[in-house]
Motif scaffolding. Structure first.
Motif, PDB file in Angstrom:
ATOM      1  N   ASN A 173      29.790  83.676  37.215  1.00 50.34           N
ATOM      2  CA  ASN A 173      30.781  82.606  37.334  1.00 50.34           C
ATOM      3  C   ASN A 173      31.488  82.418  35.989  1.00 50.34           C
ATOM      4  OD1 ASN A 173      32.281  80.300  37.701  1.00 50.34           O
ATOM      5  ND2 ASN A 173      30.628  79.091  38.592  1.00 50.34           N
ATOM      6  N   PRO A 174      32.753  82.849  35.882  1.00 44.02           N
ATOM      7  CA  PRO A 174      33.461  82.741  34.602  1.00 44.02           C
ATOM      8  C   PRO A 174      33.745  81.307  34.186  1.00 44.02           C
ATOM      9  CG  PRO A 174      34.957  83.429  36.346  1.00 44.02           C
ATOM     10  CD  PRO A 174      33.573  83.463  36.930  1.00 44.02           C
ATOM     11  N   GLU A 175      33.582  80.357  35.119  1.00 41.40           N
ATOM     12  CA  GLU A 175      33.840  78.956  34.793  1.00 41.40           C
ATOM     13  C   GLU A 175      32.658  78.293  34.098  1.00 41.40           C
ATOM     14  OE1 GLU A 175      36.824  77.684  35.267  1.00 41.40           O
ATOM     15  OE2 GLU A 175      37.435  79.621  36.091  1.00 41.40           O
ATOM     16  N   ILE A 176      31.493  78.953  34.152  1.00 45.11           N
ATOM     17  CA  ILE A 176      30.286  78.416  33.524  1.00 45.11           C
ATOM     18  C   ILE A 176      30.191  78.930  32.089  1.00 45.11           C
ATOM     19  CG2 ILE A 176      27.752  78.461  33.558  1.00 45.11           C
ATOM     20  CD1 ILE A 176      27.862  78.459  36.565  1.00 45.11           C
ATOM     21  N   ARG A 177      29.719  78.084  31.184  1.00 42.98           N
ATOM     22  CA  ARG A 177      29.604  78.467  29.779  1.00 42.98           C
ATOM     23  C   ARG A 177      28.532  79.538  29.603  1.00 42.98           C
ATOM     24  NH1 ARG A 177      31.033  76.015  24.954  1.00 42.98           N
ATOM     25  NH2 ARG A 177      29.771  76.633  23.149  1.00 42.98           N
ATOM     26  N   HIS A 178      28.887  80.628  28.916  1.00 36.63           N
ATOM     27  CA  HIS A 178      27.949  81.699  28.600  1.00 36.63           C
ATOM     28  C   HIS A 178      27.977  81.948  27.098  1.00 36.63           C
ATOM     29  CE1 HIS A 178      29.126  82.573  32.843  1.00 36.63           C
ATOM     30  NE2 HIS A 178      27.848  82.894  32.966  1.00 36.63           N
ATOM     31  N   SER A 179      26.893  82.496  26.585  1.00 30.69           N
ATOM     32  CA  SER A 179      26.854  82.831  25.160  1.00 30.69           C
ATOM     33  C   SER A 179      27.804  83.990  24.886  1.00 30.69           C
ATOM     34  CB  SER A 179      25.427  83.219  24.750  1.00 30.69           C
ATOM     35  OG  SER A 179      25.059  84.460  25.328  1.00 30.69           O
ATOM     36  N   ASP A 180      28.229  84.105  23.641  1.00 27.07           N
ATOM     37  CA  ASP A 180      29.094  85.219  23.255  1.00 27.07           C
ATOM     38  C   ASP A 180      28.393  86.548  23.497  1.00 27.07           C
ATOM     39  OD1 ASP A 180      31.181  83.550  22.426  1.00 27.07           O
ATOM     40  OD2 ASP A 180      30.321  83.320  20.418  1.00 27.07           O
ATOM     41  N   TYR A 181      27.078  86.576  23.279  1.00 24.14           N
ATOM     42  CA  TYR A 181      26.317  87.801  23.523  1.00 24.14           C
ATOM     43  C   TYR A 181      26.391  88.191  24.997  1.00 24.14           C
ATOM     44  CZ  TYR A 181      22.314  90.867  24.304  1.00 24.14           C
ATOM     45  OH  TYR A 181      21.513  91.913  24.695  1.00 24.14           O
ATOM     46  N   ALA A 182      26.155  87.221  25.895  1.00 22.85           N
ATOM     47  CA  ALA A 182      26.198  87.504  27.330  1.00 22.85           C
ATOM     48  C   ALA A 182      27.581  88.000  27.746  1.00 22.85           C
ATOM     49  CB  ALA A 182      25.816  86.259  28.123  1.00 22.85           C
ATOM     50  N   ILE A 183      28.628  87.368  27.218  1.00 18.54           N
ATOM     51  CA  ILE A 183      29.997  87.766  27.555  1.00 18.54           C
ATOM     52  C   ILE A 183      30.268  89.199  27.090  1.00 18.54           C
ATOM     53  CG2 ILE A 183      32.436  87.316  27.072  1.00 18.54           C
ATOM     54  CD1 ILE A 183      31.682  84.321  26.896  1.00 18.54           C
ATOM     55  N   SER A 184      29.782  89.530  25.895  1.00 14.76           N
ATOM     56  CA  SER A 184      30.012  90.884  25.379  1.00 14.76           C
ATOM     57  C   SER A 184      29.268  91.932  26.209  1.00 14.76           C
ATOM     58  CB  SER A 184      29.601  90.974  23.908  1.00 14.76           C
ATOM     59  OG  SER A 184      28.192  90.939  23.754  1.00 14.76           O
ATOM     60  N   LYS A 185      28.063  91.614  26.667  1.00 12.49           N
ATOM     61  CA  LYS A 185      27.313  92.561  27.488  1.00 12.49           C
ATOM     62  C   LYS A 185      27.926  92.678  28.882  1.00 12.49           C
ATOM     63  CE  LYS A 185      23.837  94.372  26.481  1.00 12.49           C
ATOM     64  NZ  LYS A 185      23.596  95.709  25.880  1.00 12.49           N
ATOM     65  N   TYR A 186      28.464  91.578  29.392  1.00 14.94           N
ATOM     66  CA  TYR A 186      29.151  91.607  30.684  1.00 14.94           C
ATOM     67  C   TYR A 186      30.399  92.491  30.578  1.00 14.94           C
ATOM     68  CZ  TYR A 186      31.543  89.983  34.908  1.00 14.94           C
ATOM     69  OH  TYR A 186      32.187  89.926  36.120  1.00 14.94           O
ATOM     70  N   GLY A 187      31.142  92.330  29.473  1.00 12.56           N
ATOM     71  CA  GLY A 187      32.313  93.166  29.260  1.00 12.56           C
ATOM     72  C   GLY A 187      31.945  94.635  29.132  1.00 12.56           C
TER      73      GLY A 187
ATOM     74  N   LEU B  36      23.446  88.925  34.733  1.00 10.45           N
ATOM     75  CA  LEU B  36      23.174  89.031  36.165  1.00 10.45           C
ATOM     76  C   LEU B  36      23.911  88.005  37.024  1.00 10.45           C
ATOM     77  CD1 LEU B  36      19.390  89.957  36.328  1.00 10.45           C
ATOM     78  CD2 LEU B  36      21.348  91.352  36.993  1.00 10.45           C
ATOM     79  N   GLY B  37      24.376  86.945  36.445  1.00 11.47           N
ATOM     80  CA  GLY B  37      25.121  85.983  37.245  1.00 11.47           C
ATOM     81  C   GLY B  37      24.536  84.588  37.167  1.00 11.47           C
ATOM     82  N   ASP B  38      25.149  83.688  37.930  1.00 11.38           N
ATOM     83  CA  ASP B  38      24.807  82.270  37.862  1.00 11.38           C
ATOM     84  C   ASP B  38      24.478  81.749  39.262  1.00 11.38           C
ATOM     85  OD1 ASP B  38      25.750  81.833  34.946  1.00 11.38           O
ATOM     86  OD2 ASP B  38      27.472  82.770  35.925  1.00 11.38           O
ATOM     87  N   LEU B  39      23.340  81.078  39.366  1.00 11.13           N
ATOM     88  CA  LEU B  39      22.891  80.581  40.659  1.00 11.13           C
ATOM     89  C   LEU B  39      23.776  79.445  41.162  1.00 11.13           C
ATOM     90  CD1 LEU B  39      19.027  80.463  40.087  1.00 11.13           C
ATOM     91  CD2 LEU B  39      20.301  82.132  41.442  1.00 11.13           C
ATOM     92  N   LYS B  40      23.987  79.440  42.479  1.00 13.78           N
ATOM     93  CA  LYS B  40      24.673  78.324  43.123  1.00 13.78           C
ATOM     94  C   LYS B  40      23.622  77.274  43.485  1.00 13.78           C
ATOM     95  CE  LYS B  40      28.215  81.430  44.954  1.00 13.78           C
ATOM     96  NZ  LYS B  40      28.847  82.001  46.161  1.00 13.78           N
ATOM     97  N   GLU B  41      24.052  76.141  43.951  1.00 13.56           N
ATOM     98  CA  GLU B  41      23.133  75.017  44.177  1.00 13.56           C
ATOM     99  C   GLU B  41      21.996  75.358  45.124  1.00 13.56           C
ATOM    100  OE1 GLU B  41      25.101  71.473  45.307  1.00 13.56           O
ATOM    101  OE2 GLU B  41      26.299  71.312  43.484  1.00 13.56           O
ATOM    102  N   HIS B  42      22.267  76.144  46.161  1.00 14.96           N
ATOM    103  CA  HIS B  42      21.243  76.442  47.168  1.00 14.96           C
ATOM    104  C   HIS B  42      20.389  77.650  46.809  1.00 14.96           C
ATOM    105  CE1 HIS B  42      24.644  79.062  48.146  1.00 14.96           C
ATOM    106  NE2 HIS B  42      23.774  79.858  48.741  1.00 14.96           N
TER     107      HIS B  42
END
Length: 325
Positions: free
Chosen positions: A144-158, A127-133
């Motif tokens: 946010n592709p710059e934030i570390r995600h699990s391999d599982y999350a990346i595969s489901k995003y793909g 679903l994505g990554d929250l920003k500071e606010h």
């Protein structure tokens, strides 16, 4: 005719049951005979064994295109529930191949065979990554592709990207992003493993938390979305956010086992995943990754107003669901 992939899993088996209860004709994709027994047990659990013989079983694999071509004959609607779940870094290639390439194959077959609508079961992990606010994750929260995600999350995003490609090519699609799915019987796979771990006894709990939902509510929402005019949209399916401590307490009470006494601090889970990594070098199956160790101490909240407004449904409280099962 309706095709269900992943029909022998937690979501797929419950989906097949509910569709048959509604009088639908269902093709269920399976890879081996042994897995069909999982579905039989689900039907017996709900005392619906008489419906089991109405399933049109189709032997196939989402990575085997010829088998999919046979499965898609005469199909109008597809529920794509099949996925590979693992947090073992060594299985990154299998995760990507099954979840991304497999979904691409399903999308392509849907287009080639003129399927009217596809429902894809994704995850809140995409679903994505929250920003500071920001404090609540919605369907519009940006990944946010710059934030570390699990391999599982990346595969489901793909995999989701493949579904949205299908949407651009004219296929009607809906995507559901369920939280951690709770349900009976499947204690050795996916989210069901938490039942098994609580049953065997836990020493520690953490104060982090995430979104949880019952398999009944997931399936109910999926069917309603497929029967609705909604298309080209995603929907968060979360009944409520619970801390892991609260969930373990609910399960321990239901299973009549002791609640863990100690709260694991962040440094403790950091040490644990390092040890887990070290033992993994010698062949032990990984149980804890750096990403998991991090999330165990953070609470995520999700906005579910979209699906509630679209379908007019309410999710069953997790405590009530666990007690009823």
């Amino acid at each position: 005719m309706i095709l269900v992939t992943g029909a022998t899993g937690l979501v797929g088996s419950h989906l097949v049951l509910q569709l048959l209860e509604q009088g639908q004709k269902v093709k269920a994709l399976f890879r081996n005979e042994a897995n069909k027994e999982n579905v039989r047990k689900v039907f017996e659990y709900y005392q619906k064994s008489d419906l089991y013989d109405r399933i049109f079983w189709i032997s196939g694999d989402i990575l085997d295109i010829p088998s999919l071509e046979d499965a898609f004959q005469g199909v109008d609607y597809v529920y794509h529930c099949a996925a590979y779940i693992s947090f073992e870094p060594k299985e990154e290639e299998k995760l990507r191949k099954t979840n991304i390439e497999g979904t691409a194959n399903i999308v392509n077959c849907c287009i080639d065979f003129g399927v009217k609508k596809l429902c894809y079961v994704s995850s809140i992990a995409t679903l994505g990554d929250l920003k500071e606010h920001e404090t609540i994750i919605t369907e519009e929260t940006e990944w946010n592709p710059e934030i570390r995600h699990s391999d599982y999350a990346i595969s489901k995003y793909g995999a989701e990207m493949e579904v949205w490609r299908g949407d651009q090519e004219g296929l009607e699609v809906v995507v559901v992003n369920p939280g951690v799915i709770l349900g009976p019987l499947f204690w050795n796979t996916g989210s069901g493993e938490i039942y098994d771990r609580v049953q065997k006894g836990l020493w520690f709990y953490t104060e982090g938390g995430t979104g949880f939902v019952s398999v009944d509510d997931v399936v109910r929402a999926m069917i309603a979305l497929m029967n609705s005019d909604s298309k080209g949209q995603r929907f968060t399916l979360v009944a409520e956010t619970l801390t892991y401590k609260t969930l373990i307490e609910l399960l321990a009470h239901k299973l009549k086992v002791k609640m863990p006494r100690f709260s694991a601090q962040p440094w403790m889970t950091s040490v644990a995943w390092c040890m887990d990594y070290f033992l993994g070098l010698f062949g032990k199956k990984r149980m804890l990754s750096r990403d998991m160790a991090h999330t165990l101490h953070h609470v995520e909240y999700f906005d579910t107003s979209k699906v509630k407004q679209t379908l007019g449904i309410e999710f069953q409280p997790i405590a009530n669901y666990i007690e009823s099962k």
